[in-house]
Write an enzyme that holds these catalytic residues in place. Sequence first.
Site, short mmCIF file in Angstrom:
data_model
loop_
_atom_site.label_atom_id
_atom_site.label_comp_id
_atom_site.label_asym_id
_atom_site.label_seq_id
_atom_site.Cartn_x
_atom_site.Cartn_y
_atom_site.Cartn_z
N GLU A 98 9.06 9.74 -16.45
CA GLU A 98 7.66 10.08 -16.65
C GLU A 98 7.20 9.75 -18.07
OE1 GLU A 98 6.66 13.98 -14.21
OE2 GLU A 98 8.68 14.04 -15.00
N SER A 102 14.10 22.87 -14.83
CA SER A 102 12.91 23.69 -15.02
C SER A 102 13.34 25.05 -15.54
CB SER A 102 12.17 23.85 -13.70
OG SER A 102 11.35 24.99 -13.73
N HIS A 136 0.84 -1.22 0.00
CA HIS A 136 0.00 0.00 0.00
C HIS A 136 0.87 1.27 0.00
CE1 HIS A 136 -3.25 -2.76 1.39
NE2 HIS A 136 -2.27 -3.27 2.14
N LYS A 150 15.06 22.69 -9.54
CA LYS A 150 14.39 21.48 -10.00
C LYS A 150 15.29 20.60 -10.85
CE LYS A 150 10.42 20.44 -9.83
NZ LYS A 150 9.20 21.02 -10.33
#
Length: 467
Positions: A296, A283, A162, A289
Amino acid sequence: MSGNSGSNQMWGGRFAAGPSAIMREINASIPFDKALWRQDIAASKAHVDMLATQGIVAEDDARLIAGGLDQVAAEYEANGVPENWDLEDIHMTTESRLAELIGPAAGRLHTARSRNDQVATDFRLWVRDAIDQVDSGLLALQTALVTRAGEHAASIMPGFTHLQTAQPVTLGHHLMAYYEMIARDRSRFADARARMNRSPLGAAALAGTGFPIDRFRTAQALGFDGPTDNSLDSVSDRDFALDYLMAAAQCSLHLSRLAEEFIIWASQPFGFVTLPDSLSTGSSIMPQKKNPDAAELVRGHSGRIVGCLTALMITMKGLPLAYSKDMQDDKPPVFEAASLLALSIAAMAGMVAEAKFRTDRMRGAAELGYATATDLADWLVRQANIPFREAHHITGSAVKLAESRGIALDQLPLEDLKAIDARIDERVYAALSVEASVAARSSHGGTAPAEVRKRVAQAREALGIEE
Ligand code: ARG
């Protein structure tokens, strides 16, 4: 272009006028099926060689045709395949160029075949090559997984259920879980390859041919195990493409799950991994970042690959025997899935090989996540003969106390543990460390470092990696 009012030179005999611009455009598959040119040339050479052997085409013509096909191939290699929508597809493009090069003898190549068995053959050859490429990519990914797993056979991290800390595991064990998934993927692709390796060439349009062809000869020349056994099935079967896409889809799910792990691990609250700069981006506005874009996109690409599978399944589902033009739409999803999958595999292989695992953070998370609570409960059962349910309750109190102080279970002083339950003694500490916890789980396939090392060694041997 043949003389009669712009009608098609390959099938124009029956037509008074040429197709409309819309017909030409909707009909044209050359923009994508030019990717089949190598397979198309190879299949044509095998076909014409067989026609000559069988005495269906004269040796001289066959030699002329084979030489012409080599020349067309050399042109494609040097300049790419020309895209003329009037010529519709790769088969007519090649035959038309052959006719320009060698003259009327070119017209003999299409004896005893049809574009229906031709495209089925070409496409099988293409998918077969694609499977071989995927397999070498997956081998590289497995090699990276096994290598890193070997380095981290004893590096402790929290194991999750979980996505909640459950029990300590080792990073090597976690990585080897993906090795197993990829092993199944490779076997699925191998199954697909073995099943599809039969030649439809010679099924002709749908019914076979009256010419005395030798389908076993062309099958052998093209590396097939033999010819297919039903001409209707041969020209209308796209199971091989679906088998490939199913294996690709399932493989992409595995890659997506691995990518997702890296995305989570690279987040600041986790901080389990530093992704390689080579597979990250920055970024434009937030200087701090470092984004896991490659991971992704692997996650995103799996959605597109599943979409490719869905597209072809739905294209095929309502088609009566034998060939229907819908089947021309079989290629874009397969080509798309193949290139997305190849990139995804390469990205994940690079990520696994180059990631910096922050084992200190992983270990700390395992300790503060009370991952050894089960070990405390098990100890109470074994050493103090307490029923498991009661042991579970006692352990809950110990976790609560440790949590309130922000310390690990094995940092609780003995008097505090004894205050919770007097039957606890100092031997408990041997069971409470994360090392003891993983070492204890030595059942076959368990997370104990010794087990992980054993599996890594087997895997290295299976992959043929030298020590
Ligand atoms: N371009 C076609 C395809 O990819 C080749 C077969 C065409 N056959 C036909 N009967 N129109 O499917």
